[in-house]
Design an enzyme around this catalytic site. Structure first.
Site, PDB file in Angstrom:
ATOM      1  N   GLY A   1       5.620 -14.048  26.097  1.00  0.00           N
ATOM      2  CA  GLY A   1       5.312 -12.703  26.590  1.00  0.00           C
ATOM      3  C   GLY A   1       6.519 -11.833  26.314  1.00  0.00           C
ATOM      4  N   HIS A   2       6.537 -11.198  25.157  1.00  0.00           N
ATOM      5  CA  HIS A   2       7.709 -10.407  24.769  1.00  0.00           C
ATOM      6  C   HIS A   2       7.475  -8.940  25.122  1.00  0.00           C
ATOM      7  CE1 HIS A   2       9.091 -13.717  21.759  1.00  0.00           C
ATOM      8  NE2 HIS A   2       9.202 -14.053  23.020  1.00  0.00           N
TER       9      HIS A   2
ATOM     10  N   ASP B   1      12.251 -16.099  28.482  1.00  0.00           N
ATOM     11  CA  ASP B   1      12.344 -14.839  29.249  1.00  0.00           C
ATOM     12  C   ASP B   1      13.745 -14.256  29.248  1.00  0.00           C
ATOM     13  OD1 ASP B   1       9.653 -15.283  29.982  1.00  0.00           O
ATOM     14  OD2 ASP B   1      10.314 -16.586  31.599  1.00  0.00           O
TER      15      ASP B   1
ATOM     16  N   ASP C   1      22.607  -5.295  34.293  1.00  0.00           N
ATOM     17  CA  ASP C   1      22.409  -4.314  35.378  1.00  0.00           C
ATOM     18  C   ASP C   1      21.754  -4.923  36.616  1.00  0.00           C
ATOM     19  OD1 ASP C   1      20.299  -4.387  33.281  1.00  0.00           O
ATOM     20  OD2 ASP C   1      19.179  -3.212  34.754  1.00  0.00           O
TER      21      ASP C   1
ATOM     22  N   GLN D   1       9.955 -18.525  23.752  1.00  0.00           N
ATOM     23  CA  GLN D   1      10.474 -19.461  24.767  1.00  0.00           C
ATOM     24  C   GLN D   1      12.003 -19.603  24.601  1.00  0.00           C
ATOM     25  OE1 GLN D   1       7.415 -20.771  22.941  1.00  0.00           O
ATOM     26  NE2 GLN D   1       6.464 -19.432  24.405  1.00  0.00           N
TER      27      GLN D   1
ATOM     28  N   LYS E   1      14.302 -11.390  24.785  1.00  0.00           N
ATOM     29  CA  LYS E   1      14.370 -11.384  23.319  1.00  0.00           C
ATOM     30  C   LYS E   1      13.531 -10.272  22.710  1.00  0.00           C
ATOM     31  CE  LYS E   1      12.839 -15.634  23.183  1.00  0.00           C
ATOM     32  NZ  LYS E   1      12.784 -15.920  24.613  1.00  0.00           N
TER      33      LYS E   1
ATOM     34  N   SER F   1      22.752  -5.921  27.234  1.00  0.00           N
ATOM     35  CA  SER F   1      21.663  -5.021  27.576  1.00  0.00           C
ATOM     36  C   SER F   1      21.782  -4.634  29.051  1.00  0.00           C
ATOM     37  CB  SER F   1      20.344  -5.730  27.249  1.00  0.00           C
ATOM     38  OG  SER F   1      19.314  -5.227  28.017  1.00  0.00           O
TER      39      SER F   1
ATOM     40  N   LYS G   1      20.166  -7.985  30.752  1.00  0.00           N
ATOM     41  CA  LYS G   1      19.931  -7.704  32.180  1.00  0.00           C
ATOM     42  C   LYS G   1      21.196  -7.758  33.037  1.00  0.00           C
ATOM     43  CE  LYS G   1      15.256  -8.482  33.217  1.00  0.00           C
ATOM     44  NZ  LYS G   1      14.182  -9.261  33.781  1.00  0.00           N
TER      45      LYS G   1
HETATM   46  P1  IMP Z   1       3.178 -24.193  27.964  1.00  0.00           P
HETATM   47  O1  IMP Z   1       4.049 -23.671  26.889  1.00  0.00           O
HETATM   48  O2  IMP Z   1       2.099 -23.230  28.386  1.00  0.00           O
HETATM   49  O3  IMP Z   1       2.644 -25.552  27.657  1.00  0.00           O
HETATM   50  O4  IMP Z   1       4.078 -24.389  29.280  1.00  0.00           O
HETATM   51  C1  IMP Z   1       5.113 -25.378  29.358  1.00  0.00           C
HETATM   52  C2  IMP Z   1       6.318 -24.834  30.126  1.00  0.00           C
HETATM   53  O5  IMP Z   1       6.939 -23.805  29.363  1.00  0.00           O
HETATM   54  C3  IMP Z   1       5.989 -24.209  31.471  1.00  0.00           C
HETATM   55  O6  IMP Z   1       7.057 -24.435  32.351  1.00  0.00           O
HETATM   56  C4  IMP Z   1       5.894 -22.732  31.151  1.00  0.00           C
HETATM   57  O7  IMP Z   1       6.124 -21.921  32.285  1.00  0.00           O
HETATM   58  C5  IMP Z   1       7.008 -22.607  30.134  1.00  0.00           C
HETATM   59  N1  IMP Z   1       6.833 -21.476  29.220  1.00  0.00           N
HETATM   60  C6  IMP Z   1       5.995 -21.398  28.181  1.00  0.00           C
HETATM   61  N2  IMP Z   1       6.138 -20.224  27.541  1.00  0.00           N
HETATM   62  C7  IMP Z   1       7.103 -19.560  28.174  1.00  0.00           C
HETATM   63  C8  IMP Z   1       7.744 -18.294  27.951  1.00  0.00           C
HETATM   64  O8  IMP Z   1       7.446 -17.554  27.011  1.00  0.00           O
HETATM   65  N3  IMP Z   1       8.719 -17.956  28.836  1.00  0.00           N
HETATM   66  C9  IMP Z   1       9.099 -18.773  29.847  1.00  0.00           C
HETATM   67  N4  IMP Z   1       8.543 -19.957  30.084  1.00  0.00           N
HETATM   68  C10 IMP Z   1       7.563 -20.355  29.252  1.00  0.00           C
END
Ligand code: IMP
Length: 433
Positions: free
Chosen positions: A40-41, A13, A333, A224, A16, A417, A331
């Site tokens: 989640g981009h 988060d 700001d 991630q 990116k 940014s 971020k």
């Molecule tokens: P999983 O990837 O769904 O197995 O989750 C494992 C850990 O990675 C958890 O703490 C999730 O919240 C975290 N996580 C997985 N994908 C993301 C992401 O894109 N952003 C932030 N945390 C993530």
């Protein structure tokens, strides 16, 4: 420099998506190398806001080819939804999206097991995104995974699925007390996808290597962040793939010398979704301000993100693991309102006193979880930074904040940014891609 990697230096988060969307304007190819729809981009495009889970963030740019490597895991139902959103927004992606036939498929039983396992845990839950990521990678390493390319052969796919489902239903019913999943429903759904997605199937390794040899500009999109890396993150509170730079080679089938430059991305503060250690976490009003101003809610799950001060100890670690020399701070700001800022420069530990680095496996260790961050205090700027387009246009205190980060992590900040829009960004001359 034909190739550039963009890697998250925290717990994901870091923003990116926005950076990759910005950079993609000048790149021929954007490649995702690990993870799946747990990502989640967020990308703002005109008045539309996209959250990409599966599709690479470069897809908005009409000239950019987007590929998903063998190291990724694919949920075809999510992909279908994402593609239909792009179609509705009149983004033409035909002939610009390819998925490696060796990428593993996330099947309905992976999600069911992810959910059941999290619910079943008696101790601390991992707090996964419940997208089936862990169970899918488990099957890959157990050598029973089903790959995208298996959809080329209906009989092969159905027989693998039947074998796996028998085991998974046993687990779901006997251990987790859940309803079994229907074999027919899954087979029908996936044979439908086989027709729908066959034109996206490719040898992505071949595609990327050929593009590199032709001198095309390639962007490697990390999902991630380094602290969620299966090996180099805060295990067991991590994801199941390798977001750090090494994952690019295994996830795309390219040699390490084809990664020409690595750009690290870090937020001006720290956030984390899910459970696990977070030394600089704030539980007070400041934490709430960061959460509200930064809209810190998971792009995939909607969960509130835990917020805290920037942790230079962990940032230094991530910089080293990825061999990063240039970073982008996002971020900035979000800090505009705060009168005082803190950066964690060291930890005070019971055993070793003040330490400037820590072995990442010890961070999850009970003996050191009560470590105290040692903070450097800085004055806030309490002015808006959103319209700034040059470093010189930033308030003095904001420049001091950035220079302090540069010194603490021994990297150059090449961009900052300062808002959601693609152009809310300050670039240094050394940001030259
Ligand atoms: P999983 O990837 O769904 O197995 O989750 C494992 C850990 O990675 C958890 O703490 C999730 O919240 C975290 N996580 C997985 N994908 C993301 C992401 O894109 N952003 C932030 N945390 C993530």
């Amino acid at each position: 420099m034909p190739s550039l990697a963009v890697i998250g230096l925290q717990w994901g988060d870091e923003g990116k998506g926005k950076i990759i969307d910005y950079l993609a304007q000048g790149f021929d190819l954007v490649a995702r190398y690990q993870g799946g729809p747990n990502a989640g981009h967020t990308v703002q495009y005109k008045d539309l806001r996209f959250i990409f889970h599966q599709v690479p963030s470069g897809i908005i740019n009409p000239q950019t080819l987007c590929v998903i490597g063998a190291g990724c895991v694919i949920d075809l139902a999510t992909l279908k939804t994402e593609l239909s959103q792009l179609k509705d927004a009149k983004v033409d992606y035909q002939g610009r999206l390819y998925i490696d036939s060796k990428a593993h498929l996330i099947l309905p039983y992976h999600k069911a097991i992810d959910e059941a396992r999290e619910a079943f845990r008696t101790g601390e839950k991992i707090g996964t995104t419940l997208k089936g990521i862990g169970p899918c990678y488990e099957d890959k390493y157990a050598r029973i995974g089903i790959r995208f390319g298996d959809l080329r052969n209906e009989e092969l796919f159905s027989s693998k699925l039947k074998k796996n489902l028998a085991q998974k239903n046993f687990l779901l019913m006997e251990l987790y007390n859940q309803e079994p999943l229907s074999e027919k429903k899954i087979i029908d759904e996936y044979l439908g996808y086989a027709q729908e997605f066959k034109s996206y199937m490719a040898d992505v390794s071949e595609l990327v290597n050929t593009a590199y040899e032709q001198g095309k500009k390639i962007l490697f999109e990390g999902a991630q962040g380094t602290l969620l890396d299966i090996d180099f993150g805060t295990y067991p509170y991590v994801t199941a793939s390798s977001p750090h730079a090494g994952g690019i080679c295994t996830g795309l089938g390219i040699g390490p010398k084809r990664i020409d430059e690595i750009l690290g991305v870090a937020k001006a503060y720290t956030t984390r979704v899910g459970n696990g250690p977070f030394p600089t976490e704030l539980f007070d009003e400041t934490g709430r301000i960061l959460q509200a101003e930064g809209a810190e809610f998971g792009a995939t799950t909607g969960r509130a993100r835990r917020c805290g001060w920037l942790d230079a100890v962990l940032l230094r670690y991530a910089v080293k693991v990825n061999n990063v020399k240039k970073i982008i701070i996002t971020k900035l700001d979000v800090l505009d309102r705060l009168a005082e800022l803190k950066i964690c420069e060291a930890y005070l530990t019971k055993k070793a006193g003040v330490v400037k680095k820590i072995s990442i496996d010890l961070l999850s260790d009970a003996e050191v979880t009560d470590l105290e961050p040692v903070y450097l205090k800085l004055q806030g700027w309490q002015k808006t930074t959103q319209g700034a387009r040059k470093f010189s246009e930033l308030p003095y205190e904001a420049r001091v904040y950035l220079e302090t980060i540069e010194k603490l992590v021994d990297c150059e900040i090449v961009a900052v940014s300062v808002g959601k829009e693609r152009n809310d960004i300050i670039l240094k001359n050394s940001f030259n891609w």
